[in-house]
Motif scaffolding. Structure first.
Motif, short mmCIF file in Angstrom:
data_model
loop_
_atom_site.label_atom_id
_atom_site.label_comp_id
_atom_site.label_asym_id
_atom_site.label_seq_id
_atom_site.Cartn_x
_atom_site.Cartn_y
_atom_site.Cartn_z
N THR A 66 0.85 -1.18 0.00
CA THR A 66 0.00 0.00 0.00
C THR A 66 0.88 1.23 0.00
O THR A 66 1.52 1.54 1.00
CB THR A 66 -0.92 0.02 1.24
N LEU A 80 -0.70 7.62 0.66
CA LEU A 80 -1.59 8.43 -0.15
C LEU A 80 -0.91 9.69 -0.68
O LEU A 80 -1.37 10.26 -1.65
CB LEU A 80 -2.84 8.79 0.64
N PRO A 119 -0.18 14.43 -5.70
CA PRO A 119 -1.58 14.28 -5.30
C PRO A 119 -2.41 15.48 -5.74
O PRO A 119 -1.92 16.61 -5.79
CB PRO A 119 -1.51 14.20 -3.77
N LEU A 141 -10.32 11.85 -4.09
CA LEU A 141 -9.75 11.70 -2.76
C LEU A 141 -10.51 10.63 -1.97
O LEU A 141 -9.92 9.86 -1.20
CB LEU A 141 -9.75 13.04 -2.03
N GLN A 200 -12.01 7.99 -3.30
CA GLN A 200 -11.55 6.69 -3.84
C GLN A 200 -10.20 6.32 -3.24
O GLN A 200 -9.95 5.15 -2.93
CB GLN A 200 -11.39 6.79 -5.36
N GLU A 201 -9.33 7.29 -3.11
CA GLU A 201 -8.00 6.99 -2.56
C GLU A 201 -8.12 6.51 -1.12
O GLU A 201 -7.51 5.51 -0.74
CB GLU A 201 -7.13 8.23 -2.64
N ARG A 202 -8.94 7.21 -0.34
CA ARG A 202 -9.10 6.80 1.06
C ARG A 202 -9.70 5.40 1.15
O ARG A 202 -9.35 4.62 2.02
CB ARG A 202 -9.96 7.82 1.81
N ARG A 214 -6.33 5.69 -7.41
CA ARG A 214 -5.20 6.58 -7.16
C ARG A 214 -5.18 7.62 -8.27
O ARG A 214 -5.33 7.27 -9.45
CB ARG A 214 -3.87 5.82 -7.13
N TRP A 215 -5.00 8.86 -7.92
CA TRP A 215 -5.09 9.96 -8.88
C TRP A 215 -3.91 10.90 -8.71
O TRP A 215 -3.47 11.15 -7.58
CB TRP A 215 -6.39 10.74 -8.68
N GLY A 241 -5.03 8.83 -13.67
CA GLY A 241 -5.52 8.09 -12.52
C GLY A 241 -5.69 6.61 -12.80
O GLY A 241 -5.66 6.14 -13.94
N GLU A 286 -8.15 3.26 -11.48
CA GLU A 286 -9.33 2.82 -10.73
C GLU A 286 -9.40 1.30 -10.79
O GLU A 286 -9.22 0.72 -11.87
CB GLU A 286 -10.61 3.40 -11.35
N TRP A 324 0.95 -1.05 -6.72
CA TRP A 324 -0.30 -0.80 -6.00
C TRP A 324 -1.19 -2.04 -6.01
O TRP A 324 -1.79 -2.40 -5.00
CB TRP A 324 -1.02 0.39 -6.67
#
Ligand SMILES: CC(C)(COP(=O)(O)OP(=O)(O)OC[C@H]1O[C@@H](n2cnc3c(N)ncnc32)[C@H](O)[C@@H]1OP(=O)(O)O)[C@@H](O)C(=O)NCCC(=O)NCCS
Length: 184
Positions: A2, A5, A18, A60, A62-64, A69-70, A87, A89, A126
């Motif tokens: 992981t 972020l 980010p 953000l 989605q990232e959490r 990841r964007w 990004g 998904e 990832w």
């Protein structure tokens, strides 16, 4: 693995950093250009007021939640000025979809050819072992070339929405899957 972020990715000329709330005006201005929107499956046109803020909040979130990841695409020597967005998904089936756009002033300088391999390398960390895929519109030869140079191979067609175009659905959208020739 992981990745944190706050991950940043550096390439020769770029800093992929980010997204931040302060990016909203640049996103609205650049993604609001019909030449950009019409080639994407996501960007509406005209670009509605508030849509950039909503996109950043979605990204953000989605990232959490671990689903995406964007990154803001910026020049290494000007990290405040967003040039575009890239990004990842994760679909329900585990496929990682890569998507990206650059504002028109940044086109044709090899920047996306630089960004995509770096983000693919990140994606392999990832989501180790995941299929990495991208849909393109049939006429988007530049994006197809970017993908091929990054090690993607054409793998059939899929269905894409085209919100910025009268035709709302593109049924013959070439699908590209990351399949590097590891023996090369
Ligand atoms: C598609 C896009 C990402 C390309 O980014 P870019 O940084 O301008 O592309 P690059 O300069 O890295 O490289 C593009 C490649 O396509 C080629 N290319 C560009 N336009 C082309 C065209 N009309 N026909 C054939 N090849 C073309 C370039 O020559 C280059 O290949 P090369 O290195 O072999 O010479 C950018 O134009 C964009 O954001 N478009 C709008 C949104 C979009 O299409 N997003 C992707 C959705 S799948």
């Amino acid at each position: 693995m992981t990745a944190p972020l706050e991950t940043e990715i550096r390439t020769e000329r770029l800093l992929l950093r980010p997204l931040a709330a302060a990016d909203a005006p640049a996103i609205e201005r650049l993604a609001g250009d019909e030449r950009v929107a019409r080639l994407t499956a996501r960007l509406p046109h005209p670009y509605p007021a508030g849509a950039a803020e909503a996109f950043i909040a979605m990204a953000l979130g989605q990232e959490r939640g671990g689903a995406g990841r964007w990154f803001a695409i910026t020049r290494a020597d000007g990290p405040d000025a967003l040039l575009g967005v890239i990004g990842l998904e994760a679909d329900d089936d585990g496929t990682v979809e890569i998507g990206y756009w650059l504002g028109v002033p940044a086109w044709g300088q090899g920047l996306m050819s630089e960004a995509v391999p770096a983000v693919v390398a990140f994606a392999r960390q990832w989501r180790p072992g995941a299929r990495i895929a991208a849909h393109t519109f049939p006429e988007n030869v530049a994006s197809q070339r970017v993908l091929e140079k990054a090690g993607f191979r054409r793998n059939g067609v899929g269905v894409c929405q085209a919100p910025a175009r009268d035709r709302k659905t593109v049924r013959n959208a070439p699908l590209f899957v990351f399949a590097p020739d590891e023996t090369a």
